[in-house]
Design an enzyme around this catalytic site. Structure first.
Site, PDB file in Angstrom:
ATOM      1  N   GLU A  96      84.966 128.071  39.097  1.00 18.03           N
ATOM      2  CA  GLU A  96      84.642 127.277  37.918  1.00 18.03           C
ATOM      3  C   GLU A  96      85.734 127.426  36.867  1.00 18.03           C
ATOM      4  O   GLU A  96      86.294 128.505  36.697  1.00 18.03           O
ATOM      5  CB  GLU A  96      83.328 127.769  37.314  1.00 18.03           C
ATOM      6  CG  GLU A  96      82.166 127.614  38.248  1.00 18.03           C
ATOM      7  CD  GLU A  96      80.906 128.220  37.680  1.00 18.03           C
ATOM      8  OE1 GLU A  96      79.989 128.475  38.469  1.00 18.03           O
ATOM      9  OE2 GLU A  96      80.830 128.455  36.459  1.00 18.03           O
ATOM     10  N   CYS A 110      88.887 128.187  29.994  1.00 19.41           N
ATOM     11  CA  CYS A 110      88.364 129.449  30.519  1.00 19.41           C
ATOM     12  C   CYS A 110      88.633 129.440  32.025  1.00 19.41           C
ATOM     13  O   CYS A 110      88.043 128.645  32.754  1.00 19.41           O
ATOM     14  CB  CYS A 110      86.869 129.507  30.206  1.00 19.41           C
ATOM     15  SG  CYS A 110      86.058 130.946  30.842  1.00 19.41           S
ATOM     16  N   CYS A 117      83.078 137.953  42.430  1.00 22.09           N
ATOM     17  CA  CYS A 117      83.468 139.124  41.633  1.00 22.09           C
ATOM     18  C   CYS A 117      82.821 140.367  42.228  1.00 22.09           C
ATOM     19  O   CYS A 117      81.673 140.326  42.677  1.00 22.09           O
ATOM     20  CB  CYS A 117      83.028 138.940  40.188  1.00 22.09           C
ATOM     21  SG  CYS A 117      83.559 140.290  39.124  1.00 22.09           S
ATOM     22  N   CYS A 121      77.907 142.765  37.449  1.00 16.24           N
ATOM     23  CA  CYS A 121      77.135 142.888  36.203  1.00 16.24           C
ATOM     24  C   CYS A 121      75.779 142.206  36.410  1.00 16.24           C
ATOM     25  O   CYS A 121      75.709 141.095  36.957  1.00 16.24           O
ATOM     26  CB  CYS A 121      77.880 142.237  35.048  1.00 16.24           C
ATOM     27  SG  CYS A 121      79.530 142.913  34.798  1.00 16.24           S
ATOM     28  N   CYS A 124      74.975 138.563  35.056  1.00 18.84           N
ATOM     29  CA  CYS A 124      75.950 137.515  35.384  1.00 18.84           C
ATOM     30  C   CYS A 124      75.636 136.898  36.737  1.00 18.84           C
ATOM     31  O   CYS A 124      75.459 137.608  37.722  1.00 18.84           O
ATOM     32  CB  CYS A 124      77.348 138.127  35.388  1.00 18.84           C
ATOM     33  SG  CYS A 124      78.609 137.059  36.075  1.00 18.84           S
ATOM     34  N   CYS A 343      78.034 131.578  33.754  1.00 13.40           N
ATOM     35  CA  CYS A 343      79.092 131.874  34.701  1.00 13.40           C
ATOM     36  C   CYS A 343      78.572 131.917  36.138  1.00 13.40           C
ATOM     37  O   CYS A 343      77.680 132.674  36.461  1.00 13.40           O
ATOM     38  CB  CYS A 343      79.690 133.213  34.298  1.00 13.40           C
ATOM     39  SG  CYS A 343      80.841 133.907  35.423  1.00 13.40           S
TER      40      CYS A 343
HETATM   41  S1  SF4 Z   1      80.532 139.305  33.926  1.00  9.64           S
HETATM   42 FE1  SF4 Z   1      80.401 138.479  36.021  1.00  9.64          FE
HETATM   43  S2  SF4 Z   1      82.470 137.740  36.471  1.00  9.64           S
HETATM   44 FE2  SF4 Z   1      82.627 139.091  34.667  1.00  9.64          FE
HETATM   45  S3  SF4 Z   1      83.097 141.151  35.514  1.00  9.64           S
HETATM   46 FE3  SF4 Z   1      80.852 141.044  35.346  1.00  9.64          FE
HETATM   47  S4  SF4 Z   1      80.144 140.291  37.381  1.00  9.64           S
HETATM   48 FE4  SF4 Z   1      82.347 139.864  37.213  1.00  9.64          FE
END
Ligand code: SF4
Length: 358
Positions: A96, A110, A117, A121, A124, A343
């Site tokens: 994205e 962005c 990833c 997190c 996210c 995200c």
């Molecule tokens: S917020 Fe999402 S994209 Fe960013 S580091 Fe954490 S898991 Fe990865």
């Protein structure tokens, strides 16, 4: 986990590298400057339209380098002006990319630095996908160029990208060398000439790479803090179990702030979780008032998310309390909520519909 590129992409070269490449192949090194001018200054991406480049060079380029840009396979336009893109790389993997308008004709792109990833997190959507692969520097630069071409062809001169933030999918410092190279290309005087204040690198807190930041172009640095207590931060960001707040703050103190100016701390504000009086006290004790800025990000709810956005009154109260303690604090307004702006959300929802793997 390398991208499936048979040839090296034209968009992975700094000017100096391109000059050397042409020289090594018996061509004039000054052609590199002319090509940079066509691509990065004039946004003309088709070699057949490069009027001052000889056919011999064009043939050489076509035979030896990859000249295609990542492809926009879906785009959405929010009522607030935000444009969101799903961008497919040459192996079909998608990321994205979001263009966010702001005051004074600023239009920030962005960009994503990885497919998926590894950081995981819990707030996210991308974090639920795991890491598929790193993006090559040309795929990071390519996001900027393909959106530039889209805006030029579909929108016109009224919208031009002016800033970059590494806040799309992925942890940019996990892909240090490619993100560094892409940043050098973004900053080239012969090309886009983006100043160091126009680029922001955002990290979840990879301590070994933060300690290497003095070997990175001196762009703005944003740290995803999100909590001032280790137990809460570890729940939100598993990386905190490896590098806790004490280690993170110690690493941040190694950054040469004369070059980077100040550190922005991103703080996702979640209702009844990290928006309490004790969080304000802990933030006041943790951060150095003279070179820290806090950016509060009200949680952007997505389907099935466990967390909730605080009320507007609570957000304002939290900001005021931090300001009273001398911490510069801003609140980021949610952009593009009507076009799946959380995200990773767009990628999940669109891939099935677009049948990208057929
Ligand atoms: S917020 Fe999402 S994209 Fe960013 S580091 Fe954490 S898991 Fe990865």
């Amino acid at each position: 986990m390398k991208p499936n590129l048979e040839k090296r992409s034209l968009y992975s070269f700094t000017v100096e590298e391109l000059r050397d490449y042409f020289k090594e192949n018996g061509l004039s090194k000054f052609v590199a400057d002319q090509i940079y001018d066509w691509v990065y200054k004039k946004s003309v991406f088709e070699p057949e339209n490069w009027s001052n480049i000889s056919n011999k060079v064009k043939t050489f380029l076509n035979e030896n380098l990859l000249l295609t840009l990542p492809k926009i396979v879906w785009d959405g336009h929010s009522v607030d002006g935000t444009r969101k893109f799903l961008v497919a790389m040459s192996d079909g993997k998608t990321v994205e990319t979001v263009a966010i308008p702001a005051k004074n004709d600023r239009l920030t792109l962005c960009v994503s630095s990885q497919v998926g990833c590894a950081i995981g997190c819990t707030f996210c959507h991308t974090g639920t996908m795991g890491l598929t692969r790193h993006l090559d520097s040309s795929e990071i630069v390519g996001q900027f160029l393909t959106v530039t071409r889209f805006l030029k062809e579909k929108v016109g001169e009224s919208e031009r990208l002016t800033n970059i933030v590494y806040m799309g999918q992925g942890e940019p410092l996990h892909n240090f060398e490619h993100v560094k190279k892409a940043t050098q290309i973004f900053m080239e005087d012969k090309g886009l000439m983006l100043g160091q204040r126009k680029i922001t690198l955002s990290t979840s807190g990879l301590v070994p790479q933060i300690e290497k930041l003095n070997d990175f172009p001196p762009v703005n640095v944003a740290i995803s803090l999100h909590a001032a207590h280790n137990n809460i931060r570890s729940e939100l960001m598993p990386i905190n179990k490896a590098f806790d707040l004490e280690r993170l703050l110690k690493a941040i103190r190694t950054i040469n702030l004369k070059a980077h100016r100040w550190i922005t701390y991103e703080y996702i504000l979640i209702a009844n979780y990290n928006d309490r009086p004790e969080d304000i006290e802990a933030l006041g004790e943790l951060l150095d008032k003279k070179d820290s800025k806090i950016n509060l990000i009200p949680f952007n709810e997505y389907p099935d998310s466990n967390f909730k956005r605080p009320s507007d009154e609570r957000i304002k109260w939290f900001q005021d309390q931090l300001m009273k303690r001398g911490l510069i604090t801003t609140v980021r307004t949610t952009k593009g909520a009507d076009i799946l702006a959380a995200c990773g959300q767009l990628k999940s929802e669109m891939e099935d519909k677009l049948n990208l793997w057929d």
